[in-house]
Design a protein around this motif. Sequence first.
Motif, mmCIF file in Angstrom:
data_model
loop_
_atom_site.group_PDB
_atom_site.id
_atom_site.type_symbol
_atom_site.label_atom_id
_atom_site.label_comp_id
_atom_site.label_asym_id
_atom_site.label_seq_id
_atom_site.Cartn_x
_atom_site.Cartn_y
_atom_site.Cartn_z
ATOM 1 N N SER A 121 -18.344 15.717 -2.769
ATOM 2 C CA SER A 121 -18.671 15.024 -4.016
ATOM 3 C C SER A 121 -18.322 13.549 -3.928
ATOM 4 C CB SER A 121 -17.924 15.670 -5.181
ATOM 5 O OG SER A 121 -18.341 16.996 -5.377
ATOM 6 N N VAL A 122 -17.173 13.248 -3.306
ATOM 7 C CA VAL A 122 -16.771 11.851 -3.144
ATOM 8 C C VAL A 122 -17.645 11.155 -2.111
ATOM 9 C CG1 VAL A 122 -14.853 10.315 -2.559
ATOM 10 C CG2 VAL A 122 -14.404 12.444 -3.782
ATOM 11 N N ALA A 123 -18.013 11.891 -1.053
ATOM 12 C CA ALA A 123 -18.768 11.290 0.049
ATOM 13 C C ALA A 123 -20.228 11.033 -0.301
ATOM 14 C CB ALA A 123 -18.695 12.193 1.279
ATOM 15 N N ASP A 124 -20.754 11.720 -1.306
ATOM 16 C CA ASP A 124 -22.150 11.507 -1.702
ATOM 17 C C ASP A 124 -22.371 10.041 -2.061
ATOM 18 O OD1 ASP A 124 -24.801 12.866 -2.787
ATOM 19 O OD2 ASP A 124 -24.132 11.437 -4.301
ATOM 20 N N ILE A 125 -23.420 9.439 -1.526
ATOM 21 C CA ILE A 125 -23.633 7.999 -1.693
ATOM 22 C C ILE A 125 -23.819 7.610 -3.153
ATOM 23 C CG2 ILE A 125 -26.115 8.209 -1.259
ATOM 24 C CD1 ILE A 125 -23.806 5.262 -0.315
ATOM 25 N N SER A 126 -24.525 8.445 -3.920
ATOM 26 C CA SER A 126 -24.729 8.137 -5.334
ATOM 27 C C SER A 126 -23.418 8.225 -6.098
ATOM 28 C CB SER A 126 -25.758 9.093 -5.944
ATOM 29 O OG SER A 126 -27.010 8.940 -5.321
ATOM 30 N N ASN A 127 -22.628 9.251 -5.806
ATOM 31 C CA ASN A 127 -21.344 9.399 -6.484
ATOM 32 C C ASN A 127 -20.388 8.272 -6.115
ATOM 33 O OD1 ASN A 127 -22.414 11.734 -7.482
ATOM 34 N ND2 ASN A 127 -21.163 13.112 -6.255
ATOM 35 N N ALA A 128 -20.378 7.894 -4.832
ATOM 36 C CA ALA A 128 -19.522 6.783 -4.415
ATOM 37 C C ALA A 128 -19.931 5.491 -5.118
ATOM 38 C CB ALA A 128 -19.598 6.612 -2.898
ATOM 39 N N SER A 129 -21.227 5.316 -5.327
ATOM 40 C CA SER A 129 -21.705 4.131 -6.046
ATOM 41 C C SER A 129 -21.199 4.125 -7.481
ATOM 42 C CB SER A 129 -23.238 4.092 -6.030
ATOM 43 O OG SER A 129 -23.736 4.005 -4.719
ATOM 44 N N ILE A 130 -21.183 5.307 -8.115
ATOM 45 C CA ILE A 130 -20.690 5.399 -9.485
ATOM 46 C C ILE A 130 -19.209 5.044 -9.545
ATOM 47 C CG2 ILE A 130 -20.319 6.944 -11.447
ATOM 48 C CD1 ILE A 130 -23.234 6.150 -10.894
ATOM 49 N N LEU A 131 -18.434 5.545 -8.590
ATOM 50 C CA LEU A 131 -17.004 5.236 -8.559
ATOM 51 C C LEU A 131 -16.786 3.733 -8.395
ATOM 52 C CD1 LEU A 131 -15.628 8.129 -6.316
ATOM 53 C CD2 LEU A 131 -15.369 7.880 -8.793
ATOM 54 N N MET A 132 -17.535 3.114 -7.498
ATOM 55 C CA MET A 132 -17.378 1.682 -7.273
ATOM 56 C C MET A 132 -17.820 0.880 -8.493
ATOM 57 S SD MET A 132 -16.299 -0.647 -5.322
ATOM 58 C CE MET A 132 -16.040 0.256 -3.798
ATOM 59 N N THR A 173 -17.795 1.873 -11.644
ATOM 60 C CA THR A 173 -16.786 2.056 -12.683
ATOM 61 C C THR A 173 -15.544 1.227 -12.381
ATOM 62 O OG1 THR A 173 -17.606 4.307 -13.021
ATOM 63 C CG2 THR A 173 -15.460 3.781 -13.949
ATOM 64 N N ALA A 174 -15.143 1.194 -11.114
ATOM 65 C CA ALA A 174 -13.965 0.423 -10.738
ATOM 66 C C ALA A 174 -14.184 -1.070 -10.974
ATOM 67 C CB ALA A 174 -13.619 0.682 -9.274
ATOM 68 N N LEU A 175 -15.334 -1.581 -10.557
ATOM 69 C CA LEU A 175 -15.602 -3.015 -10.726
ATOM 70 C C LEU A 175 -15.719 -3.394 -12.194
ATOM 71 C CD1 LEU A 175 -18.172 -3.579 -7.832
ATOM 72 C CD2 LEU A 175 -15.861 -4.512 -7.985
ATOM 73 N N LEU A 176 -16.367 -2.545 -12.986
ATOM 74 C CA LEU A 176 -16.486 -2.864 -14.404
ATOM 75 C C LEU A 176 -15.126 -2.771 -15.089
ATOM 76 C CD1 LEU A 176 -18.971 -3.753 -15.933
ATOM 77 C CD2 LEU A 176 -19.184 -1.456 -16.867
ATOM 78 N N GLY A 177 -14.316 -1.779 -14.692
ATOM 79 C CA GLY A 177 -12.960 -1.713 -15.224
ATOM 80 C C GLY A 177 -12.145 -2.929 -14.837
ATOM 81 N N ALA A 213 -4.907 -8.713 -12.499
ATOM 82 C CA ALA A 213 -5.614 -8.232 -13.691
ATOM 83 C C ALA A 213 -6.777 -7.331 -13.305
ATOM 84 C CB ALA A 213 -6.111 -9.421 -14.518
ATOM 85 N N LEU A 214 -7.486 -7.716 -12.231
ATOM 86 C CA LEU A 214 -8.592 -6.886 -11.744
ATOM 87 C C LEU A 214 -8.091 -5.501 -11.333
ATOM 88 C CD1 LEU A 214 -11.717 -7.105 -10.803
ATOM 89 C CD2 LEU A 214 -10.721 -7.322 -8.519
ATOM 90 N N LEU A 215 -6.988 -5.479 -10.585
ATOM 91 C CA LEU A 215 -6.441 -4.198 -10.134
ATOM 92 C C LEU A 215 -5.890 -3.385 -11.301
ATOM 93 C CD1 LEU A 215 -4.632 -5.328 -6.846
ATOM 94 C CD2 LEU A 215 -6.830 -4.156 -7.090
ATOM 95 N N ALA A 216 -5.347 -4.072 -12.307
ATOM 96 C CA ALA A 216 -4.862 -3.352 -13.488
ATOM 97 C C ALA A 216 -6.022 -2.687 -14.221
ATOM 98 C CB ALA A 216 -4.132 -4.315 -14.424
ATOM 99 N N GLY A 217 -7.164 -3.381 -14.281
ATOM 100 C CA GLY A 217 -8.336 -2.778 -14.909
ATOM 101 C C GLY A 217 -8.844 -1.584 -14.126
ATOM 102 N N VAL A 218 -8.800 -1.677 -12.785
ATOM 103 C CA VAL A 218 -9.205 -0.542 -11.950
ATOM 104 C C VAL A 218 -8.237 0.620 -12.146
ATOM 105 C CG1 VAL A 218 -9.530 0.260 -9.589
ATOM 106 C CG2 VAL A 218 -10.321 -2.018 -10.247
ATOM 107 N N LYS A 219 -6.943 0.302 -12.187
ATOM 108 C CA LYS A 219 -5.928 1.343 -12.362
ATOM 109 C C LYS A 219 -6.117 2.089 -13.672
ATOM 110 C CE LYS A 219 -0.910 2.036 -12.454
ATOM 111 N NZ LYS A 219 0.417 1.356 -12.394
#
Length: 668
Positions: free
Chosen positions: A182-193, A195-199, A467-473
């Motif tokens: 599930s993590v390795a799927d390219i579409s799912n990995a894109s969603i994680l990235m 979400t992290a960047l927007l956070g 601040a960026l990392l705090a948003g990701v966290k």
Amino acid sequence: MYSCTRSRSRGSPAVVAALLALACGPSPTSGQEPADGLSISVDAPAVLLSGVSFNLTLRLEDLGDASYRVLTADGRELAAGALSPREDVLVRDLQVSGGAQLPLRIEVAGAAGETGEGSLDRPIFPGWISILPPLVAIALALIFREVVISLFLGVWIGAFFAAGLNPLSALWRSIDTFITPSVADISNASILMFTALLGGMVGVIGRCGGSRGIVAAVRPLASSPRRAQLATFLAGLAIFFDDYANTLIVGNTFRPITDKLRVSREKLAYIVDSTAAPVVTIVFVSTWVGFEISRIQDGLRIASQQTSDPALAASLASASPFTVFLETIPYLFYPILALVMVGLIVFTRRDFGPMHRAESRARGGGGVYREGAQLMMDTEAGGLDAKEGAPHRWLNAAIPVITVVIVVVLGLYFDGRTGAGDGSLWDIFGAADPFKTLLWGSLAGATVAMLLAVTQRILTLRESIEALLAGVKAMMVAFAILILAWSLGLVTEEVGTARYLTQILSDNLDPRLLPALVFITAAAISFATGTSWATMAILLPLVVPLIVAMGGASPAVGGLSSTLLLGTVSAVLAGAIFGDHCSPISDTTVLSSMASACDHMDHVRTQLPYALTVAVTAVLFGYLATAYGLHPAVSYGLGIASLYLTLRFVGRLNTSERSTPLSEELPE
């Protein structure tokens, strides 16, 4: 395919072999071929259900055309057809009932007389076991109110059946067969990235004072109780990119204003809570959109594999989940009507039920919260609080958000033009890769937010990164839910949950009732578990194939743009929002009480009548009416009129406002 590498170790070889066999469990292969002759690979679900149809994927590894036959162990032919070299062939709608039917044999014959054979041996279980993984996840979430553990145990239950009832092997299969892929799927990995960047962008915006700047821009409106509520509502609409940021920023910022103007804490919590999740789910640039698109994509993929109509299967397989999401927005009756309800309450100044009593108490001098209330402590989420001395400039929030919107829209257009050529705008957007463009937009937004903070010397580069990392966290819990939700989706696919439900319901239910029933089901699950994401994860991969199998998506009824399909998908999203934003165990409900410094159960008690009113209106005038042919625009007209009449004849002005004209402002 399951396998286990056995290593050399000290001890009795027999004991070691037995322990390794127990740990690794069965190791079925995707297909077996003889050393000589044609080579064939077979891909099938990990579990077969007695009397429930399933699909096989066959692949001829040799050059040259061939024919195939699928036979049971006792020689009965289930299917036959032609194979092309190194091309996947999907064999649909096979059924077995155990006993002498397994293992299945796949015989292959070439044009020159060559032969080959593959075999398939899978455990067969009764169909009802396929609903256990999602059912266990829901039941445990109800009992223990812990979604992450409940989702994991749901995954483990599915792995338990896939591993041939071996509990230890099921634990290993949970991580290596379901969670890791599930993590390795390219579409799912894109969603994680994404979400992290927007956070991270949200964290930088909050730290440099941009989020508070947006709120400050609407403060001049707040000079009376009515205007204070309107300003709170508008601020909630403006902070549309994340529900957590929306709740914490708006509640904490406007509480001093509403307290001064004698607006009850219960009313503040209601406005904050009823704008956060509803507005986030209907805007395509938010921390929710990637998750929603991924779950729609899973539903479309499963439906394409199960339908027997080749044209529809091709349409489902090639459909853009982003386009489907956009087309569901007009059918998101509950979130949109929930926002309308807030606006009507502010405009009419009328309330009913416990909220009316709370507002009358506050206006009459009895306090903005009831005597004896157990107020929630205010908390501040890391990455959302402005640095001391930082200017509250709304442009520092608006520019990054606008950057995300522009980059995503332009990315969709230019990426889609490559595939759609001179097609219509919808064709172009449909041909685009939404995951790539969301990544581009979130990266651009995070970069612009940091540049604004650093170039204005509000934050140093180090502080911006922190601040960026705090948003990701702050998104870590969301990441856990995402990964486990995807894993549970893989489990339900492997154990045939959708196939089983489709088979038992497709002949026993009027498809026009499905959107309303799905909304009620999603609402109940989300309310009971306190999470909308897990609800979407469980239901979307099930109901999309179900409505397709029931005839809700076909060329005769408008294909993928059919009212039934779009209404059913939106019913999952909307029902999940309803349960999440008024459940007492929902994180956004708790955060709304905390940010508004309100007694938590007072917030739930006063908000629930309003939420139920909107939900009933959405079901009657939205999902039922449109399923029977009413245009969505007419549905909204009837729904808004119904809400207004409810407030007009059931709602009442509080004591202090009965003699106050709408044009007159109360003194500060």
